[in-house]
Design a protein around this motif. Structure first.
Motif, short mmCIF file in Angstrom:
data_model
loop_
_atom_site.label_atom_id
_atom_site.label_comp_id
_atom_site.label_asym_id
_atom_site.label_seq_id
_atom_site.Cartn_x
_atom_site.Cartn_y
_atom_site.Cartn_z
N GLY A 99 -12.56 -3.99 5.13
CA GLY A 99 -12.63 -3.62 6.38
C GLY A 99 -12.48 -2.04 6.57
N PHE A 100 -11.91 -1.50 5.60
CA PHE A 100 -11.28 -0.05 5.86
C PHE A 100 -11.70 0.97 4.85
CE2 PHE A 100 -8.38 -2.88 8.26
CZ PHE A 100 -8.45 -2.43 9.34
N GLU A 101 -12.03 2.04 5.37
CA GLU A 101 -12.33 3.27 4.22
C GLU A 101 -11.06 3.43 3.37
OE1 GLU A 101 -15.23 4.95 3.91
OE2 GLU A 101 -16.05 3.79 5.81
N TRP A 102 -11.37 4.07 2.16
CA TRP A 102 -10.38 4.15 1.00
C TRP A 102 -9.33 4.94 1.53
CZ3 TRP A 102 -10.23 1.76 -3.37
CH2 TRP A 102 -11.44 0.90 -3.70
N GLU A 103 -9.43 5.83 2.51
CA GLU A 103 -8.22 6.81 2.93
C GLU A 103 -7.27 6.19 3.70
OE1 GLU A 103 -11.67 7.92 4.78
OE2 GLU A 103 -11.60 8.09 2.68
N VAL A 104 -7.66 5.13 4.43
CA VAL A 104 -6.70 4.20 5.27
C VAL A 104 -5.77 3.33 4.19
CG1 VAL A 104 -6.44 2.39 6.81
CG2 VAL A 104 -8.48 4.07 7.02
N GLN A 105 -4.32 3.50 4.43
CA GLN A 105 -3.46 2.70 3.84
C GLN A 105 -3.55 1.28 4.41
OE1 GLN A 105 0.52 4.04 3.62
NE2 GLN A 105 1.09 2.97 1.87
N VAL A 106 -3.52 0.31 3.81
CA VAL A 106 -3.61 -1.06 4.24
C VAL A 106 -2.23 -1.60 3.54
CG1 VAL A 106 -4.58 -3.31 4.13
CG2 VAL A 106 -5.99 -1.38 4.40
N ILE A 107 -1.37 -2.17 4.56
CA ILE A 107 -0.18 -2.86 4.02
C ILE A 107 -0.33 -4.37 4.62
CG2 ILE A 107 2.48 -2.86 4.48
CD1 ILE A 107 2.33 0.17 5.07
N HIS A 108 -0.48 -5.24 3.35
CA HIS A 108 -0.31 -6.82 3.69
C HIS A 108 0.96 -7.16 4.08
CE1 HIS A 108 -4.44 -6.54 2.11
NE2 HIS A 108 -4.09 -5.71 1.38
N PHE A 117 2.65 -16.09 -7.04
CA PHE A 117 2.29 -14.97 -7.80
C PHE A 117 0.81 -14.31 -7.85
CE2 PHE A 117 1.03 -13.50 -12.32
CZ PHE A 117 1.76 -12.90 -12.52
N GLU A 118 -0.07 -15.33 -7.65
CA GLU A 118 -1.47 -14.98 -7.72
C GLU A 118 -1.89 -13.89 -6.71
OE1 GLU A 118 -1.24 -19.24 -9.36
OE2 GLU A 118 -0.31 -17.98 -7.63
N LEU A 119 -1.07 -14.03 -5.69
CA LEU A 119 -1.22 -12.80 -4.39
C LEU A 119 -0.76 -11.54 -5.20
CD1 LEU A 119 -2.17 -12.04 -1.73
CD2 LEU A 119 0.06 -12.46 -1.06
N PHE A 120 0.44 -11.40 -6.05
CA PHE A 120 0.95 -10.30 -6.49
C PHE A 120 -0.05 -9.75 -7.65
CE2 PHE A 120 4.97 -12.52 -5.26
CZ PHE A 120 5.17 -11.92 -4.04
N ALA A 121 -0.64 -10.76 -8.54
CA ALA A 121 -1.29 -10.41 -9.41
C ALA A 121 -2.80 -10.08 -9.10
CB ALA A 121 -1.63 -11.68 -10.52
N GLN A 122 -3.42 -10.33 -7.89
CA GLN A 122 -4.52 -10.26 -7.44
C GLN A 122 -4.77 -8.55 -7.37
OE1 GLN A 122 -7.17 -12.06 -4.25
NE2 GLN A 122 -6.21 -10.52 -3.02
N PRO A 123 -5.95 -8.25 -7.78
CA PRO A 123 -6.46 -6.71 -7.74
C PRO A 123 -6.43 -6.26 -6.53
CG PRO A 123 -7.65 -7.68 -9.73
CD PRO A 123 -6.88 -8.90 -8.71
N ARG A 124 -5.78 -5.12 -6.31
CA ARG A 124 -5.93 -4.56 -4.78
C ARG A 124 -6.39 -3.19 -5.11
NH1 ARG A 124 -0.68 -6.09 -5.08
NH2 ARG A 124 0.22 -4.15 -4.94
N ARG A 125 -7.02 -2.71 -4.06
CA ARG A 125 -7.61 -1.38 -4.07
C ARG A 125 -6.56 -0.39 -3.83
NH1 ARG A 125 -9.61 0.43 1.89
NH2 ARG A 125 -7.72 1.15 2.43
N GLN A 126 -6.76 1.15 -4.46
CA GLN A 126 -5.73 1.89 -4.13
C GLN A 126 -5.54 2.10 -3.00
OE1 GLN A 126 -7.22 5.66 -5.88
NE2 GLN A 126 -5.59 6.81 -5.60
N ASN A 127 -4.22 2.60 -2.49
CA ASN A 127 -3.83 2.61 -1.15
C ASN A 127 -3.51 1.45 -0.58
OD1 ASN A 127 -2.78 4.60 0.50
ND2 ASN A 127 -4.77 5.22 1.46
N SER A 128 -3.11 0.20 -1.25
CA SER A 128 -3.13 -1.04 -0.56
C SER A 128 -1.57 -1.53 -1.31
CB SER A 128 -4.13 -1.84 -1.11
OG SER A 128 -3.77 -3.22 -0.56
N GLU A 129 -0.94 -1.88 -0.12
CA GLU A 129 0.63 -2.48 -0.66
C GLU A 129 0.94 -3.83 -0.02
OE1 GLU A 129 2.39 -0.69 -2.70
OE2 GLU A 129 1.25 1.23 -2.63
N LEU A 130 1.80 -4.55 -0.48
CA LEU A 130 2.27 -5.96 -0.09
C LEU A 130 3.67 -5.92 0.47
CD1 LEU A 130 1.43 -8.13 -3.02
CD2 LEU A 130 0.25 -7.93 -1.06
N LEU A 131 3.82 -6.37 1.58
CA LEU A 131 5.28 -6.36 2.09
C LEU A 131 5.59 -7.91 2.55
CD1 LEU A 131 7.98 -5.42 3.25
CD2 LEU A 131 6.70 -5.06 5.32
#
Length: 193
Positions: A99-108, A117-131
């Motif tokens: 839902g967002f352009e690449w320059e927007v940082q998405v923090i899940h 583990f599957e959530l950690f291992a799932q490929p994420r786009r650049q500028n995307s992090e998990l909390l």
């Protein structure tokens, strides 16, 4: 999500809610919402909030009912993630990023249910992090081998104490003072297999 495109940082906060309708005897199509006989529906939502705390909207929502009170623990590791309830975390993360352009940082952001583990291992786009709030002392790529001892050696970045009131629905948990510490470090989980 036009406002999200301008936010720069978007917090994609996920959580699951139970809607309990046990006393609504004429309602059909309900399922178990926990390990008791309670009946209702489960709803998983992903809400977008700017880094400044401004609500931006609903990114995804899914509803389902459980036909069984609980799963078979001994069979869980044999079932593909796509066939588990926990797959909702992966689907919502994928939708949020799309839902967002690449320059927007998405923090899940997710609670202990998202510690899979599957959530950690799932490929994420650049500028995307998990909390994600940890639920498992999982294996990590570090000399100490496991998450909790590795995190315990990280420097304390902040601390706070707060009063937690007693909860009338949980009489075994009296009022108390909770002492919280903030520690952070980048780690890489190892596959549980």
């Amino acid at each position: 999500m036009a406002r999200g495109q301008q936010a720069g940082v978007v917090l994609a906060s996920q959580d699951t809610t139970d809607f309990e309708f046990t006393r609504h005897g004429h309602t059909q199509g309900l399922g178990y919402i926990n390990q008791t006989e309670q009946q209702g529906i489960k709803v998983h939502r992903c809400l977008a909030v700017s880094g400044d705390g401004e609500p931006l909207g609903l990114l995804s929502q899914s509803c389902w009912v459980r036909e069984q009170r609980s799963g078979k623990r001994e069979h869980r590791r044999k079932v593909l993630i796509e066939q588990k309830e926990s797959y909702r975390w992966l689907k919502s993360a994928t939708v949020a990023e799309a839902g967002f352009e690449w320059e927007v940082q998405v923090i899940h952001i997710g609670d202990r249910d998202a510690d899979i583990f599957e959530l950690f291992a799932q490929p994420r786009r650049q500028n995307s992090e998990l909390l994600i709030r940890a639920d498992h002392n999982r294996k990590v790529q570090h000399e100490l081998g496991y998450l909790l001892p590795t995190l315990n050696q990280a420097p304390i970045l902040g601390s706070v104490s707060l009063e937690v009131e007693s909860n009338p629905t949980r009489p075994t948990r009296p009022a108390r003072t909770a002492h919280l510490q903030l520690r952070a470090l980048q780690i890489y989980p190892r596959s549980p297999a």
